[in-house]
Motif scaffolding. Structure first.
Motif, PDB file in Angstrom:
ATOM      1  N   TRP A 209     -25.430  97.509 -37.135  1.00 37.03           N
ATOM      2  CA  TRP A 209     -26.125  97.008 -35.949  1.00 37.03           C
ATOM      3  C   TRP A 209     -26.728  95.644 -36.240  1.00 37.03           C
ATOM      4  N   HIS A 210     -26.015  94.613 -35.789  1.00 33.71           N
ATOM      5  CA  HIS A 210     -26.524  93.240 -35.891  1.00 33.71           C
ATOM      6  C   HIS A 210     -27.487  93.063 -34.715  1.00 33.71           C
ATOM      7  N   VAL A 211     -28.694  93.500 -34.927  1.00 30.31           N
ATOM      8  CA  VAL A 211     -29.599  93.709 -33.782  1.00 30.31           C
ATOM      9  C   VAL A 211     -30.314  92.440 -33.340  1.00 30.31           C
ATOM     10  N   THR A 212     -30.532  91.528 -34.278  1.00 26.13           N
ATOM     11  CA  THR A 212     -31.243  90.293 -33.909  1.00 26.13           C
ATOM     12  C   THR A 212     -30.412  89.079 -34.311  1.00 26.13           C
ATOM     13  N   ASP A 213     -30.699  87.969 -33.681  1.00 29.37           N
ATOM     14  CA  ASP A 213     -30.081  86.693 -34.057  1.00 29.37           C
ATOM     15  C   ASP A 213     -30.932  85.584 -33.441  1.00 29.37           C
ATOM     16  N   SER A 214     -30.469  84.371 -33.521  1.00 28.49           N
ATOM     17  CA  SER A 214     -31.289  83.256 -33.026  1.00 28.49           C
ATOM     18  C   SER A 214     -31.509  83.293 -31.520  1.00 28.49           C
ATOM     19  N   GLN A 215     -30.643  84.008 -30.799  1.00 32.61           N
ATOM     20  CA  GLN A 215     -30.764  83.997 -29.331  1.00 32.61           C
ATOM     21  C   GLN A 215     -31.809  84.967 -28.811  1.00 32.61           C
ATOM     22  N   SER A 216     -31.947  86.126 -29.474  1.00 34.90           N
ATOM     23  CA  SER A 216     -32.944  87.085 -28.990  1.00 34.90           C
ATOM     24  C   SER A 216     -33.331  88.053 -30.088  1.00 34.90           C
ATOM     25  N   PHE A 217     -34.486  88.635 -29.923  1.00 31.12           N
ATOM     26  CA  PHE A 217     -35.021  89.616 -30.871  1.00 31.12           C
ATOM     27  C   PHE A 217     -35.371  90.875 -30.083  1.00 31.12           C
ATOM     28  N   PRO A 218     -34.338  91.668 -29.742  1.00 33.30           N
ATOM     29  CA  PRO A 218     -34.586  92.815 -28.857  1.00 33.30           C
ATOM     30  C   PRO A 218     -35.235  94.010 -29.546  1.00 33.30           C
ATOM     31  N   LEU A 219     -35.412  93.923 -30.855  1.00 32.75           N
ATOM     32  CA  LEU A 219     -35.922  95.066 -31.616  1.00 32.75           C
ATOM     33  C   LEU A 219     -37.448  95.086 -31.619  1.00 32.75           C
ATOM     34  N   GLY A 266     -31.052  82.429 -42.111  1.00 31.14           N
ATOM     35  CA  GLY A 266     -30.492  81.766 -40.931  1.00 31.14           C
ATOM     36  C   GLY A 266     -30.487  82.724 -39.753  1.00 31.14           C
ATOM     37  N   HIS A 267     -29.999  82.261 -38.637  1.00 28.87           N
ATOM     38  CA  HIS A 267     -29.857  83.111 -37.443  1.00 28.87           C
ATOM     39  C   HIS A 267     -31.189  83.724 -37.010  1.00 28.87           C
ATOM     40  N   ASN A 289     -26.012  69.810 -36.063  1.00 27.66           N
ATOM     41  CA  ASN A 289     -26.509  69.348 -37.363  1.00 27.66           C
ATOM     42  C   ASN A 289     -27.292  70.430 -38.099  1.00 27.66           C
ATOM     43  N   TYR A 290     -27.714  71.439 -37.372  1.00 24.58           N
ATOM     44  CA  TYR A 290     -28.669  72.382 -37.949  1.00 24.58           C
ATOM     45  C   TYR A 290     -28.232  73.849 -37.941  1.00 24.58           C
ATOM     46  N   ALA A 291     -27.123  74.157 -37.278  1.00 24.04           N
ATOM     47  CA  ALA A 291     -26.685  75.557 -37.205  1.00 24.04           C
ATOM     48  C   ALA A 291     -25.232  75.612 -36.761  1.00 24.04           C
ATOM     49  N   ASN A 292     -24.578  76.717 -37.042  1.00 24.52           N
ATOM     50  CA  ASN A 292     -23.206  76.892 -36.570  1.00 24.52           C
ATOM     51  C   ASN A 292     -23.147  77.218 -35.088  1.00 24.52           C
ATOM     52  N   GLU A 293     -24.289  77.630 -34.554  1.00 23.18           N
ATOM     53  CA  GLU A 293     -24.345  77.984 -33.137  1.00 23.18           C
ATOM     54  C   GLU A 293     -25.772  77.751 -32.671  1.00 23.18           C
ATOM     55  N   LEU A 294     -25.949  77.352 -31.442  1.00 22.65           N
ATOM     56  CA  LEU A 294     -27.312  77.133 -30.978  1.00 22.65           C
ATOM     57  C   LEU A 294     -27.928  78.425 -30.458  1.00 22.65           C
ATOM     58  N   PRO A 295     -29.268  78.523 -30.450  1.00 19.04           N
ATOM     59  CA  PRO A 295     -30.230  77.533 -30.923  1.00 19.04           C
ATOM     60  C   PRO A 295     -30.395  77.572 -32.454  1.00 19.04           C
ATOM     61  N   ALA A 296     -30.666  76.408 -33.034  1.00 23.04           N
ATOM     62  CA  ALA A 296     -30.923  76.339 -34.472  1.00 23.04           C
ATOM     63  C   ALA A 296     -32.256  77.018 -34.800  1.00 23.04           C
ATOM     64  N   GLY A 297     -32.482  77.236 -36.090  1.00 23.03           N
ATOM     65  CA  GLY A 297     -33.736  77.853 -36.520  1.00 23.03           C
ATOM     66  C   GLY A 297     -33.504  78.766 -37.709  1.00 23.03           C
ATOM     67  N   GLU A 332     -24.125  81.720 -43.209  1.00 20.87           N
ATOM     68  CA  GLU A 332     -24.231  80.451 -42.482  1.00 20.87           C
ATOM     69  C   GLU A 332     -25.599  79.787 -42.585  1.00 20.87           C
ATOM     70  N   ILE A 333     -26.147  79.740 -43.783  1.00 20.54           N
ATOM     71  CA  ILE A 333     -27.405  79.006 -43.959  1.00 20.54           C
ATOM     72  C   ILE A 333     -27.093  77.514 -43.892  1.00 20.54           C
ATOM     73  N   ASN A 334     -27.879  76.798 -43.123  1.00 24.85           N
ATOM     74  CA  ASN A 334     -27.652  75.365 -42.952  1.00 24.85           C
ATOM     75  C   ASN A 334     -28.706  74.606 -43.765  1.00 24.85           C
ATOM     76  N   PHE A 335     -28.269  73.965 -44.837  1.00 26.24           N
ATOM     77  CA  PHE A 335     -29.245  73.332 -45.733  1.00 26.24           C
ATOM     78  C   PHE A 335     -29.782  72.010 -45.185  1.00 26.24           C
ATOM     79  N   ASN A 336     -29.052  71.422 -44.267  1.00 22.59           N
ATOM     80  CA  ASN A 336     -29.553  70.216 -43.608  1.00 22.59           C
ATOM     81  C   ASN A 336     -30.838  70.515 -42.830  1.00 22.59           C
ATOM     82  N   CYS A 337     -30.909  71.705 -42.293  1.00 19.24           N
ATOM     83  CA  CYS A 337     -32.116  72.136 -41.574  1.00 19.24           C
ATOM     84  C   CYS A 337     -33.328  72.036 -42.503  1.00 19.24           C
ATOM     85  N   TYR A 338     -33.161  72.494 -43.725  1.00 16.51           N
ATOM     86  CA  TYR A 338     -34.277  72.444 -44.686  1.00 16.51           C
ATOM     87  C   TYR A 338     -34.523  71.011 -45.166  1.00 16.51           C
ATOM     88  N   ASP A 339     -33.434  70.246 -45.318  1.00 16.63           N
ATOM     89  CA  ASP A 339     -33.587  68.845 -45.746  1.00 16.63           C
ATOM     90  C   ASP A 339     -34.456  68.076 -44.749  1.00 16.63           C
TER      91      ASP A 339
END
Lengths: 549, 549
Positions: A209-219, A266-267, A289-297, A332-339
């Protein structure tokens, strides 16, 4: 005409509708009815667990309500006389041969390698009692599932055309799963339960169960209520703690372990809605620049506060699930985000560590929390192949997803792993990209993965014999950027049954042999209210073996 | 964060949910409620046709039952005050300005170029009466459809955020269709009616019903009862004559003409079940030598008996449908089938004609039967591009399907035509081949046709201005080798809405502008019970304009 001859030929071949195919099966050609007084009894268990008696009740309902006609021309009419004059089976006895009785639900969430799913099934041709034997209630349940697939309907007579039946069965791999993403789009509890039911019909063992991601946190997490209060799409699109209990119990009673994934670091963009301080580059643009899919974070892995927060959150979520396993994601960790994140850069500087060292510490902390809770961490493949994480425990289970070719590299490092490769098992591929302003017709993982493609998968390809022992199993996966409850059943079923058979029965069978049985799966699912789709014209479905190249 | 600014920016832009977009629209930014006593009245019609009063009732139901929240963050919460304090609209008046009143059903089946679908719609911002005007009941119906798309729900207040509204509208092309194949797999009447409902919501005008094919003959024809008795998959998988009346009436009352297709002379193998003498190479193997798809079988076009039988059958079927149009198909004729058929070869020899001459005579007879019945023949493109048919009437309408590139060649020959090209409008592409013994992941018409692809279609590309006048419109198509009721809604919707807009509003719009409106279509369809699928994560749906490359 030649095709009429072929039809007769194939009609003469009995097509067992079992899915997944048992390890050993012999069948006869005697018709046998199910008596209208047919019942299922237990032997060797004096105080049967409630989930076993429930499973017996459900099985009886399926037997009498499936009303599935045979997939042959005439649908059984040609055999009406022999059907209605056949001997009657009055009783199936489930014989428990184990030492100690546990519930199906307990056994379903035990350690993967410790689960006992084996069983035998004997159905005599003369109407004398049928018997399922097993050393576990989970094994009895698998036997019941097999039993329920053997029967057809002809004008309200329930019958099998292939008694006697003699089956000895056990799975090739303990992990046979389906992953569902409920973060891109939300799926109500009823959809999950129907999916769990369907999974159990093909003996799947794990709901990833991939329950959460960057788009929503339904849990809903009791200790961190703002996560869903601010991160779910709405209050009605939230899995409450009682929903979780309901789903977990529904799954376990059907032999399914719920492996929850809280994908980190990520995600996690949506966590910024509740805890902005813990998230780097939340919603940053251009998102590419910051994620493979929006929203970044991404979680601020260099921040001690964030590391502690994440470990606590991992503990809290893991306590909601009885499973011995918990996925912390790691893809899919985006290291540019941390940079580009001043807070992270300041944290790194203050600690005098690199981002890789920070990721190591972060992983050590979150996995440490899992180990304290008695759980085994599960991660996506990048954690062992790309990110140079030296703090992973040897017990870590790896999900191979980028490419099936990566399995060998994961095995090389000695980790147990699950096949979840995009090139075989991604159910969402082949429907274009989700981005709104492009006319691009291809998705990143084109083409569409047919059931035949998944069925052709070899779990030990390119592995040494020793490495082959690291394979825990495999799964189909549905990422839901372009899916919603409307297409859940048709995009998953019957395709996902392909991996269920590969990882139960073993690989190497051919698709021509499998197809008639998979037609049966599809129509039986339909009869039970699951919207599995047509694999071929109905003309083909009732003429096994004809529609081939 | 930048994405918050973007959200505010897009939330400030009002996103009209109209689909297809009217030819001329101006909207304001005043909120307007629908009064709880809201009603729709008629003016200029003293004895309104029943289908118009039914349409008014349905519209009122949609208005109060859609309960569709705006697709913005907060779903309307941010505007709760202004919503609940807005002026109330109490009445919509439909003003008939034509000469003579006909029913919607009569107007929907009139000749394509004679239909009047234009209307105007005015909604003042102050709560004074809204008005739809039209010169036809069909136009009033189109106006009602537009009106029903303007409203959202916020806690049981039905409102629009964009009064005043001023619309002048008419379609760019009269033919805006959807083709469904009910021969490879069967679809119950309820599925067809739900599909017709959905088609009407996006102002489609034609249901192209590919009702029979080589796999099954589900159409009951009173004069030829054996066709369906022996050729339908079962008696329950048959469209009875009363089903047909029901479907035709349901369609017509919703502004939709049913263009039935009896595909000839190919794609008729199943007719051999009832009339073996009329079919060449029925079920012949290897099927690849005799047909593009199994089972093989084509009408014996050189047999006078078969020609007369077919002409009678065309007459009989055409009499069941009020449409002015009838498709005799004509695609994928396999001449090797006739070469290998002794009966056909004997017939050709006896008459001293070539197979092409026989096909010409066959076409002349079947189309002659249509002309006697006052109908215009419709054919697939091969009939004018590949088979050298000189007996086609100038009135013949051609369906361009093999490739959109073929439109220019059809136009060159001077025929009116419908865009139905596989490279833009085939809904089934991209899910692998249907044959059971291959692991082939690609279908012949890969890749999947995204809604954006269809939306990018230019109906007059590569045509002269004069040739452009031959374009009657276009359609999406669903061939159902791998489809069944389970996936009908998700494979069709909202994708097919793309062509509905291209052929109503005209082409040349961009997908970014269209996407937020198409999200609205999807969710409104869901609210009305049609399982249209997600185009993007819900995160994107409520943040118009963000999820772009």
């Amino acid at each position: 005409m030649l095709y009429r001859l072929l039809i007769l030929l194939f009609a003469a071949l009995r097509v067992s509708a079992l899915w997944p195919l048992p390890q050993s099966i012999s069948t006869g050609s005697t018709y046998l009815q199910l008596s209208t007084t047919f019942d299922i009894t237990l032997s060797g268990i004096y105080s049967p667990p409630a989930d076993l008696t429930d499973a017996i009740s459900r099985t009886k309902q399926y037997l009498f309500n499936d009303k599935l006609q045979r997939l042959v021309v005439g649908r059984g009419a040609n055999n009406a006389d022999v059907i209605t004059s056949a001997a009657s089976l009055k009783k199936l006895t489930l014989v428990f041969q184990g030492i100690e009785v546990s519930s199906i639900s307990e056994e379903a969430v035990a350690e993967l390698e410790s689960r006992v799913e084996s069983y035998t099934l004997k159905i005599p041709a003369d109407g004398s009692d049928a018997i399922v034997t097993a050393n576990s209630t989970l094994g009895l349940f698998r036997g019941l599932t097999t039993f329920s697939q053997l029967w057809y309907d002809w004008e309200d007579t329930i019958y099998t055309p292939e008694a006697p039946v003699d089956i000895i069965d056990a799975p090739a791999y303990p992990y046979r799963g389906l992953m569902l993403d409920t973060a891109r789009n939300f799926f109500p509890v009823l959809d999950l339960k129907r999916t769990l039911d369907a999974m159990s019909w093909v003996k799947m063992s794990t709901f990833h169960w991939h329950v959460t991601d960057s788009q929503s946190f339904p849990l809903e997490v009791a200790e961190f209520p703002d996560l869903s209060a601010k991160g779910a799409y709405s209050s009605s699109m939230t899995y409450t703690t009682s929903d979780i209990e309901d789903i977990v119990a529904h799954a376990a009673s059907r032999g399914i372990d719920v492996l929850v994934e809280f994908d980190t670091p990520g995600h996690t963009g949506i966590i910024a809605e509740a805890y902005p301080d813990h998230v780097a580059c939340a919603g940053a643009t251009p998102w590419q620049n910051y994620a493979n899919e929006l929203p970044a974070g991404q979680l601020r892995i260099a921040s001690s506060d964030t590391v502690n927060f994440t470990a606590s959150l991992v503990s809290a979520i893991s306590s909601m699930f009885p499973s011995k396993y918990f996925s912390t994601g790691g893809d899919e960790i985006n290291f540019n985000c941390y940079d580009d994140d001043n807070v992270t850069q300041a944290d790194l500087a203050a600690k005098g560590v690199t981002i890789t060292q920070a990721l190591n510490s972060f992983t050590e902390s979150t996995h440490g929390a899992l180990h304290v809770a008695g759980k085994t961490p599960v991660v996506w493949e990048e954690m062992v192949l790309d990110y140079n994480i030296t703090t992973l425990g040897n017990d870590t289970i790896v999900m191979v997803w980028v490419s099936s070719d990566d399995a060998a590299a994961v095995a090389e490092k000695g980790y147990k792993f699950v096949h979840a490769a995009s090139d075989y098992f991604y159910l969402d591929c082949g429907a274009g990209e989700m981005l709104g302003n492009t006319v691009d017709e291809t998705s990143w993982c084109d083409p569409f993965k047919t059931w035949q493609k998944a069925y052709s998968f070899d779990p030990t390809a390119n592995l040494t014999e020793e490495q082959g022992l690291l394979v825990l199993g495999g799964q189909h996966l549905l990422w839901t950027e372009q899916s919603s409850p409307s297409n859940l059943d048709p995009i998953v079923w019957p395709r996902a049954a392909a991996s269920a058979e590969v990882f139960w029965s073993g690989s190497g069978r051919n698709v021509s042999e499998a197809l008639p049985r998979l037609h049966d799966v599809r129509f039986r699912f339909n009869q039970r209210g699951v919207g599995a789709i047509a694999l071929q014209p109905f003309w083909c479905a009732i003429r096994p073996g004809l529609c081939v190249a």
